[in-house]
Scaffold this active site. Structure first.
Site, PDB file in Angstrom:
ATOM      1  N   SER A 187       2.706  -7.308   5.956  1.00 21.42           N
ATOM      2  CA  SER A 187       1.953  -8.020   4.960  1.00 21.42           C
ATOM      3  C   SER A 187       2.791  -8.502   3.768  1.00 21.42           C
ATOM      4  CB  SER A 187       0.834  -7.111   4.426  1.00 21.42           C
ATOM      5  OG  SER A 187       1.371  -5.966   3.792  1.00 21.42           O
ATOM      6  N   SER A 207       4.793  -3.050   6.971  1.00 18.91           N
ATOM      7  CA  SER A 207       4.764  -4.266   6.157  1.00 18.91           C
ATOM      8  C   SER A 207       6.023  -4.588   5.378  1.00 18.91           C
ATOM      9  CB  SER A 207       3.590  -4.222   5.191  1.00 18.91           C
ATOM     10  OG  SER A 207       2.423  -4.564   5.879  1.00 18.91           O
ATOM     11  N   LYS A 228       5.781  -7.788  -4.838  1.00 20.59           N
ATOM     12  CA  LYS A 228       4.574  -8.007  -4.036  1.00 20.59           C
ATOM     13  C   LYS A 228       3.356  -7.912  -4.956  1.00 20.59           C
ATOM     14  CE  LYS A 228       2.465  -6.250   0.292  1.00 20.59           C
ATOM     15  NZ  LYS A 228       2.621  -5.262   1.392  1.00 20.59           N
TER      16      LYS A 228
END
Ligand code: GLN
Length: 472
Positions: A149, A173, A74
Site C-alpha cells: 500500500s 506494504s 506515507k
C-alpha cells in the site's frame, strides 16, 4: 539525486540544505501530476526545516545524521498541522494535533519532511489503486502499478523526488512496492520502531520502515527512527540497532535457508533471481541450504482474518463525531451510518465486514480464534527454522510490477501478491527486500531476506552483499 548518506555528509560540511530541498521540489513538480505520488507537499514546513539545518551548520554545529535529507512520508503518519488522510475521504481535511514519533525523530536528525504520499486507503491493498485520491503510477513504467500500500512512498524514491521515504508494512506494504519499484525496503522487527502516530490498520502487525535506493541509506534511516518510545506500549525497551557499523561485515560463516514456499508459484525471472542470490551468498562464504516450511502457506488465510478483525475494531473510531468527514442525518446512528457509507471505499468496507464477521460471537472460534492458532504455529515453524539457519531467503513478490486494473476486479488475485511477505508480519520478525536482477520488460525483481526478531544487523549485511554483487 545524491544518496541520503552523501547529502547529510555534505550538508554537515556546509552544503546548503535549502538548495537540496529545491532540487527535490523541482523533481516533484516535474512529475507529480503524471505519477500522483504526493497528496500534499508542505513547502513552507520543508523550507523552515531546511533553513534551520543551514543555520545550525553555519553556527558551527552538527545538524544530525540526516542533515538536509528530503524525506517523503506515507500519508498514514501523523504530521502536526499538516493534512493526514490515509487516502480516505473520511479523513479529508483532518490536520493532526501531533507528530508521529518517527516524524519527530527524523526532524531531530536534521531530515526535511517534504510531504505526504499516496497509499491504498488505510493501507489496505497492494497496488495503490484503492486510494480515494486516484492511483499512483510506477515511475519505471507509468502503465504499471508501483505496488502498495505504500506506493506513493516507493514512487517518490524511484522517481528521484526524495532519496528516502517512510512507509508502513502490515502484510508487505513496504517490501512489495520496494520490489516493484527497484528499491530497498525494510519491515523491521515488531516493536523496534514506534507506532505512535501511525494511524492503526492492524495493530499487532503494523510496523513503520524505510524505502531507499541503497542498503546504507535504509540503514541510516532505521538507525534514526528506531529505538524505545514510551508513547508506544508495544515498543521494545532497547536502543535502535547500529546497522552502518556492521554493514560491510559480509555473510562468511552464516547459514542461509532458501525456502521453497517463499519462491513457489513465482514467475521464472523471479525464481532465477532468487537462485542467483543464493549463489552470490554462497560465493561470499555463506552456507546455503534448501528447506521447506509448509506452515508459511497458511499465512495468507490467517492474515485475512486477523488483519480485518483488528481493522474492524481500529476503524470504529471514524464515526463522523471526532475526525474529518461528517454526513448529517436525523439522529446520531443515522449520521454514523451515512458518514461511513460515504467516507469509506469498497475495499475498506470489505475488510470491516470480514473482520466484524470473524469476530462475531457465533464465528469467533471458527475464524478469528483459528487464525490465532495458525499464527502461533507459524511463529513456532520460524523458530525451528532459525534454530538451524541465521537467515531465510525467498522472493518478495511472485512477479514484477503489473498493469493497472489487472487485479482490481479480483480481490483474491490482489491478496496473493503478499503470500511471501505476510508470514514475517504474523511472526513479528524482520525482513528486507533488495532489488536483484530484472524480469519481464526489464523491470526490477526484489529478493527477500528474512531473519528472527532483532536480526537487522545480519539482514542488512547480507543485503549489502547482494547489492555489491549487483554493482551498486
Ligand atoms: N496488501 C496487504 C493488505 O492489503 C498488506 C497491506 C499492508 O501491509 N499495509 O492488507
Amino acid at each position: 539525486m545524491k544518496s541520503a548518506v552523501d547529502i547529510a555528509r555534505d550538508v554537515n560540511a556546509g552544503a546548503s540544505a535549502v538548495e537540496e530541498l529545491e532540487r527535490s521540489l523541482a523533481s516533484i513538480r516535474s512529475r507529480n501530476d503524471e505519477l500522483n505520488v504526493f497528496l500534499h507537499v508542505d513547502e513552507e514546513g520543508a523550507y523552515a526545516a531546511a533553513r534551520r539545518v543551514d543555520e545550525i551548520v553555519a553556527a558551527g554545529g552538527s545538524a544530525g545524521p540526516l542533515a538536509g535529507v528530503p524525506v517523503a512520508l506515507k500519508d498514514n503518519l501523523c504530521t502536526l498541522g499538516v493534512p493526514t488522510t490515509c487516502s480516505s475521504k473520511i479523513l479529508d481535511g483532518w490536520r493532526p494535533p501531533y507528530n508521529a514519533t518517527v516524524v519527530d525523530r527524523l526532524r531531530a536528525a536534521g531530515a526535511v519532511p517534504v510531504g505526504k504520499t499516496n497509499l491504498d486507503e488505510f493501507a489496505m491493498g497492494s497496488s495503490t489503486e484503492n486510494s480515494a485520491f486516484g492511483p499512483t503510477r510506477n515511475p519505471l513504467d507509468p502503465a504499471r502499478v508501483p505496488g502498495g500500500s505504500s506506493g506513493g512512498s516507493a514512487a517518490a524514491v524511484a522517481a528521484n523526488m526524495t532519496p528516502l521515504s517512510l512507509g508502513s508494512d502490515t502484510g508487505g506494504s513496504i517490501r512489495q512496492p520496494a520490489a516493484l519499484c527497484g528499491l530497498v525496503g525494510v519491515k523491521p522487527t515488531y516493536g523496534s520502531v514506534s507506532r505512535y502516530g501511525l494511524i492503526a490498520f492492524a495493530s499487532s502487525l503494523d510496523q513503520i520502515g524505510p524505502f531507499a535506493k541503497t542498503v546504507a541509506d535504509a540503514a541510516l534511516a532505521l538507525e534514526v527512527i528506531g529505538g524505545y518510545d514510551p508513547k508506544d506500549s508495544t515498543s521494545l525497551n532497547e536502543t535502535a540497532p547500529q546497522l552502518l557499523a556492521t554493514l560491510d561485515s559480509g555473510v562468511a560463516g552464516r547459514r542461509v535457508g532458501l525456502v521453497r514456499e517463499l519462491v513457489e508459484g513465482s514467475d521464472d525471472d523471479v525464481t532465477r533471481s532468487v537462485d542467483r542470490a543464493a549463489a552470490v551468498l554462497r560465493d561470499a562464504g555463506a552456507t546455503v541450504v534448501e528447506l521447506s516450511i509448509p506452515e508459511l502457506t497458511l499465512g495468507l488465510s490467517a492474515y485475512y482474518l486477523i488483519a480485518p478483525a483488528e481493522a474492524s475494531s481500529n476503524l470504529a473510531r471514524y464515526d463522523g463525531v471526532r475526525y474529518g468527514l461528517r454526513v448529517d442525518a436525523e439522529d446520531v446512528a443515522a449520521m454514523n451510518e451515512a458518514t461511513r457509507t460515504a467516507g469509506f471505499g469498497a475495499e475498506v468496507k470489505r475488510r470491516i465486514m470480514l473482520g466484524t464477521y470473524a469476530l462475531s460471537a457465533g464465528y469467533y472460534d471458527a475464524y478469528y480464534g483459528q487464525a490465532l492458532k495458525v499464527r502461533t504455529q507459524m511463529i513456532a515453524a520460524f523458530a525451528r527454522a532459525y534454530a538451524d539457519v541465521d537467515l531465510l531467503l525467498g522472493a518478495t513478490t511472485p512477479s514484477v510490477a503489473f498493469a493497472f486494473g489487472s487485479k482490481t476486479n479480483d480481490p483474491m488475485a490482489m491478496y496473493l501478491n503478499d503470500v511471501f511477505t505476510i508470514p514475517t508480519n504474523l511472526s513479528g520478525e524482520a525482513a528486507i527486500s533488495v532489488p536483484f536482477g530484472t524480469g519481464e520488460a526489464d523491470l526490477p525483481v526484489g529478493v527477500q531476506l528474512l531473519g528472527p526478531g532483532r536480526s537487522e544487523p545480519t539482514l542488512f549485511a547480507a543485503a549489502r552483499v547482494l547489492e555489491v554483487a549487483e554493482g551498486r
